[in-house]
Design an enzyme around this catalytic site. Sequence first.
Site, PDB file in Angstrom:
ATOM      1  N   HIS A  61      44.274 -39.806  -6.895  1.00 29.12           N
ATOM      2  CA  HIS A  61      45.105 -40.636  -7.782  1.00 29.12           C
ATOM      3  C   HIS A  61      45.295 -42.021  -7.157  1.00 29.12           C
ATOM      4  O   HIS A  61      46.409 -42.541  -7.040  1.00 29.12           O
ATOM      5  CB  HIS A  61      46.463 -39.975  -8.035  1.00 29.12           C
ATOM      6  N   ALA A  62      44.179 -42.604  -6.772  1.00 29.86           N
ATOM      7  CA  ALA A  62      44.192 -43.856  -6.010  1.00 29.86           C
ATOM      8  C   ALA A  62      43.694 -45.053  -6.799  1.00 29.86           C
ATOM      9  O   ALA A  62      43.686 -46.172  -6.282  1.00 29.86           O
ATOM     10  CB  ALA A  62      43.325 -43.690  -4.757  1.00 29.86           C
ATOM     11  N   GLU A  73      48.636 -32.057  -9.324  1.00 30.81           N
ATOM     12  CA  GLU A  73      48.408 -32.936  -8.173  1.00 30.81           C
ATOM     13  C   GLU A  73      49.474 -32.690  -7.108  1.00 30.81           C
ATOM     14  O   GLU A  73      50.663 -32.651  -7.424  1.00 30.81           O
ATOM     15  CB  GLU A  73      48.448 -34.402  -8.613  1.00 30.81           C
ATOM     16  N   ARG A 107      44.824 -39.870 -17.219  1.00 26.82           N
ATOM     17  CA  ARG A 107      45.777 -38.785 -17.038  1.00 26.82           C
ATOM     18  C   ARG A 107      45.011 -37.482 -16.936  1.00 26.82           C
ATOM     19  O   ARG A 107      44.094 -37.202 -17.714  1.00 26.82           O
ATOM     20  CB  ARG A 107      46.767 -38.722 -18.207  1.00 26.82           C
TER      21      ARG A 107
END
Length: 341
Positions: A312-313, A293, A264
């Site tokens: 964020h992959a 993001e 996170r």
Amino acid sequence: MKMERQRLAGPCRQGGGAPTSDSQGRDDLTEPTVLITDNDYASLEIEEEIFSRYGVRLITAQCHSPEEIIEAGREAHILISQYAPITAKVFEALPQVLGAIRYGKGYDNIDVEAATSAGVWVVNLPDYSDEEVAEHAVALMLCLARKVCAMNRAVHGGKWEVSAFEPIRPIHRQTLGIIGIGRIGHVVVNKALDLGMRVLAYDPYISDETIAGRGMRPVGLQELLASSDFVTLHAPLTAETRHMIGLAQFRRMKPSAYLINTSRGKLVDQSVLPQALQEGLIAGAALDVLEEEPPTPDNPLLRCEQVILTPHAAWYSEASAERLHRIPAEESCRILSGPEP
């Protein structure tokens, strides 16, 4: 959790619509309805197929606030959220809601205490992408250790020399410090041990005996920061862990150490990361998650060559994406049917 809200009459039934009366003979023509409050996915085909099969109505929206969820969810019995905040105000305004489901592992956008008080099930997907996130964390670590991204930029810029990237140390002689030994953390540990790394672990909710039994050395947070060549974060975001890595923690780390975060964004105080890099407190970082993001164009991390950023992959593979869409739909039907997800 004691459920006090009235369920739909009878279960969802494959191939048909909602039942029309309960065992006490109460007429109930309510159509079981699911609201997907927000999403950025290219397709909801899997959800649509499952809900169609079980006679569940699907509503989709792009909500950004509790007020927008309330407006869109007047008829919803299940809320499925990606990022939208599901708060106490939502549960108060929508007394028919039986479940709040999060697309993903973390559920910090759902007020669990308010949901519990309201008798609403909260569902997340704790294990849909364990291997993928662990692989991504290790991939980022290897890119940092072998300076892959910097080498790639240099070659594309017409440079062809190894000496510019010295020193490069063999990873099997280095120390990985892992914060959080949950499902993903445990997978990362196994991969690190296979690489011949020494692993230090900090998790205040797991006994030292359990940590040691998994091949790690249990240590306090300060010792982990001071002794690790790589620090990787796998803790949930809570009030306790928010900004658990800040300037004081960077000052405890080795100047040659790297930080990796695939958990996170708010675990790290990213406002001070550029300063830590500029002062040479650490050598670099690899972040798959950010506090904001996507990052705005003026985010200073975009200009830090010592930082690897991915969008964020870490969760993604074709297999995990299928699970991400299928499980919330299936759990919605279980909640509508009873007795529990």
